[in-house]
Design a protein around this motif. Sequence first.
Motif, PDB file in Angstrom:
ATOM      1  N   MET A  27     -15.023   4.660  10.693  1.00  0.00           N
ATOM      2  CA  MET A  27     -14.840   3.341  11.299  1.00  0.00           C
ATOM      3  C   MET A  27     -13.892   2.507  10.470  1.00  0.00           C
ATOM      4  SD  MET A  27     -18.469   2.252  12.878  1.00  0.00           S
ATOM      5  CE  MET A  27     -18.022   0.633  13.452  1.00  0.00           C
ATOM      6  N   GLY A  28     -13.075   1.738  11.101  1.00  0.00           N
ATOM      7  CA  GLY A  28     -12.151   0.892  10.351  1.00  0.00           C
ATOM      8  C   GLY A  28     -10.826   1.580  10.097  1.00  0.00           C
ATOM      9  N   PRO A  84      -8.348  -5.405   7.088  1.00  0.00           N
ATOM     10  CA  PRO A  84      -7.811  -4.997   5.798  1.00  0.00           C
ATOM     11  C   PRO A  84      -6.699  -3.970   5.963  1.00  0.00           C
ATOM     12  CG  PRO A  84      -9.926  -3.968   6.195  1.00  0.00           C
ATOM     13  CD  PRO A  84      -9.707  -4.903   7.325  1.00  0.00           C
ATOM     14  N   GLY A 122      -9.849  -6.277  -2.880  1.00  0.00           N
ATOM     15  CA  GLY A 122     -10.876  -7.298  -2.648  1.00  0.00           C
ATOM     16  C   GLY A 122     -11.886  -6.846  -1.622  1.00  0.00           C
ATOM     17  N   TYR A 123     -11.386  -6.184  -0.574  1.00  0.00           N
ATOM     18  CA  TYR A 123     -12.295  -5.719   0.472  1.00  0.00           C
ATOM     19  C   TYR A 123     -13.191  -4.606  -0.030  1.00  0.00           C
ATOM     20  CZ  TYR A 123     -10.403  -8.339   4.343  1.00  0.00           C
ATOM     21  OH  TYR A 123     -10.068  -9.341   5.191  1.00  0.00           O
ATOM     22  N   GLN A 124     -12.615  -3.783  -0.921  1.00  0.00           N
ATOM     23  CA  GLN A 124     -13.418  -2.654  -1.399  1.00  0.00           C
ATOM     24  C   GLN A 124     -14.456  -3.101  -2.410  1.00  0.00           C
ATOM     25  OE1 GLN A 124     -10.489   0.071  -2.760  1.00  0.00           O
ATOM     26  NE2 GLN A 124     -10.113   0.908  -0.739  1.00  0.00           N
ATOM     27  N   GLY A 125     -14.154  -4.216  -3.084  1.00  0.00           N
ATOM     28  CA  GLY A 125     -15.016  -4.638  -4.184  1.00  0.00           C
ATOM     29  C   GLY A 125     -16.369  -5.131  -3.733  1.00  0.00           C
ATOM     30  N   GLU A 184     -17.451   6.573   5.053  1.00  0.00           N
ATOM     31  CA  GLU A 184     -17.588   6.050   6.412  1.00  0.00           C
ATOM     32  C   GLU A 184     -18.440   6.940   7.324  1.00  0.00           C
ATOM     33  OE1 GLU A 184     -13.541   5.413   6.757  1.00  0.00           O
ATOM     34  OE2 GLU A 184     -13.683   3.398   5.935  1.00  0.00           O
ATOM     35  N   LEU A 209     -21.648  -0.429  -2.004  1.00  0.00           N
ATOM     36  CA  LEU A 209     -21.238  -0.256  -0.607  1.00  0.00           C
ATOM     37  C   LEU A 209     -19.882  -0.919  -0.377  1.00  0.00           C
ATOM     38  CD1 LEU A 209     -22.503   0.912   1.967  1.00  0.00           C
ATOM     39  CD2 LEU A 209     -23.332  -1.368   2.495  1.00  0.00           C
ATOM     40  N   PRO A 210     -18.851  -0.134   0.040  1.00  0.00           N
ATOM     41  CA  PRO A 210     -17.547  -0.750   0.276  1.00  0.00           C
ATOM     42  C   PRO A 210     -17.630  -1.813   1.389  1.00  0.00           C
ATOM     43  CG  PRO A 210     -17.356   1.625   0.251  1.00  0.00           C
ATOM     44  CD  PRO A 210     -18.815   1.295   0.271  1.00  0.00           C
ATOM     45  N   HIS A 211     -16.761  -2.799   1.277  1.00  0.00           N
ATOM     46  CA  HIS A 211     -16.776  -3.913   2.224  1.00  0.00           C
ATOM     47  C   HIS A 211     -16.633  -3.423   3.661  1.00  0.00           C
ATOM     48  CE1 HIS A 211     -15.407  -7.575   4.238  1.00  0.00           C
ATOM     49  NE2 HIS A 211     -16.038  -8.215   3.298  1.00  0.00           N
ATOM     50  N   ARG A 212     -15.767  -2.427   3.842  1.00  0.00           N
ATOM     51  CA  ARG A 212     -15.506  -1.919   5.202  1.00  0.00           C
ATOM     52  C   ARG A 212     -16.796  -1.384   5.839  1.00  0.00           C
ATOM     53  NH1 ARG A 212     -10.639   0.715   3.381  1.00  0.00           N
ATOM     54  NH2 ARG A 212      -8.889  -0.489   4.110  1.00  0.00           N
TER      55      ARG A 212
END
Lengths: 259, 181
Positions: free
Chosen positions: A1-2, A88, A256-259, B56, B98-101
């Motif tokens: 997903m994503g 992202p 930043g998104y992964q953090g 994912e 846990l990754p943001h995505r």
Amino acid sequence: MGRGLEDFSHLFVSQDAKAKSSLARREVCLFSPFGEIEKPFLVTNLALALTQKGRRVGILEADLQFPPVSHLLDPFHAQLKPLRVLLPPTSSLLQGIAEMGRQSEIVLIDAPPFSSPLSQIILKLVGEAIVILPVDLLGRIGSYQLIKSIHLFREEVRIGVVIAKVCTAQEAKANFEGMKAVAGRHLKIDLRDYGFLLNDLHISQSIKEGRSPLSSIVPSRLKRAILNIADLILEGEVDNNFCEKFELALREEELGYQG
Amino acid sequence: MDTKDELLSLLIPELEKKGVRILQRDMGTPEIGGSDLLALQEGKLLLVGLFPQPEEVLICQLLNGYDWARQNLPNLSLLSKELDPSQLPGVVLVVSQLPHRIRTALSYLPLKDLRIYEYFLSDEGRMLLKEVEREAPSRLEVRKWRQEAPLSSEELKELMDLHFGTSQKLRAAEVRGKRLP
């Protein structure tokens, strides 16, 4: 997903243009107050006009409002593939931006609404912003507010306007002078004139048919107006390695998104 | 003791504090990963999945596992008389960072009872477990430009004057057939 979003990523670089490594690299970011149809129309047609003038042009499509730039490119310009920017960022998008930075002399950015996070990332890096200024009352107020917001956000951005929905060149000139005076008085900025687009039915027709007026051999006022804007853009060459900076900024975002 | 065993030794007391009773360990259901637990809380079946390195694919595994549990609820109710097959199962995920995505994607799942635990190492090297909010926090604050760049009454007046003073006059002149300057 994503991850599926990266399917959008395509690199657009005009193939037939001659390499001119001595030319300065620059970017032009187009804004409109209320998502006017003229913005994607102008991004697409300016890309075509600049390509016709022998420049290597890249398009960053950051606004997802209808109609997307890619829908306005007719089959005759299949080589023109905009790079769609989403947050992202995906790795293929970052690669695409880096590649565009290496290969394009001019990058045209179809900017999202000012309030979006992506727009603010772009504005932190961009050297020049063009605001579409429709001459109806709301459009005029919205454009001025946009100019003011951009200026308050980052004073270094050079701001220019393309007057839209006018009937004559004189009307465009009078409107530009008026807006320049107001902006000069209240914001202390020197607005640049980037020409005008007439209130022309051919714009909506062109969008509907997915065919650029520049593809036609018949001379028209619309075609002349687009080429004029392209000439005005070419007059102000500024060296600003936008893509490199943009790629770095998006990489930071990704972290930043992964953090 | 490997990571999963260490995690379980932390997780089980944590869950038991909240009234969760472990029904079965090492279910071995391929759909939701190798080491998972079936647990019970107030008559509700809880599906516990350990994902030391979340990717994912976790979302698919989670949904497959949930589907498996829902399909087999009548059979699973044989494991304990307290299990109420009319209650939808809950899911407990144990992950590291846990990754943001994935966190954002999980927040879209219409599972009513999804609990996420993150584990991390303390400065002393001890493994710690923390329950996290399911909703991913927004990363970027969007400026409200209309509020931040309001127009003064003078600016507004000048724009109105500009509008009614230029375009309208020019257009009226054009309509009347006058030559424009």
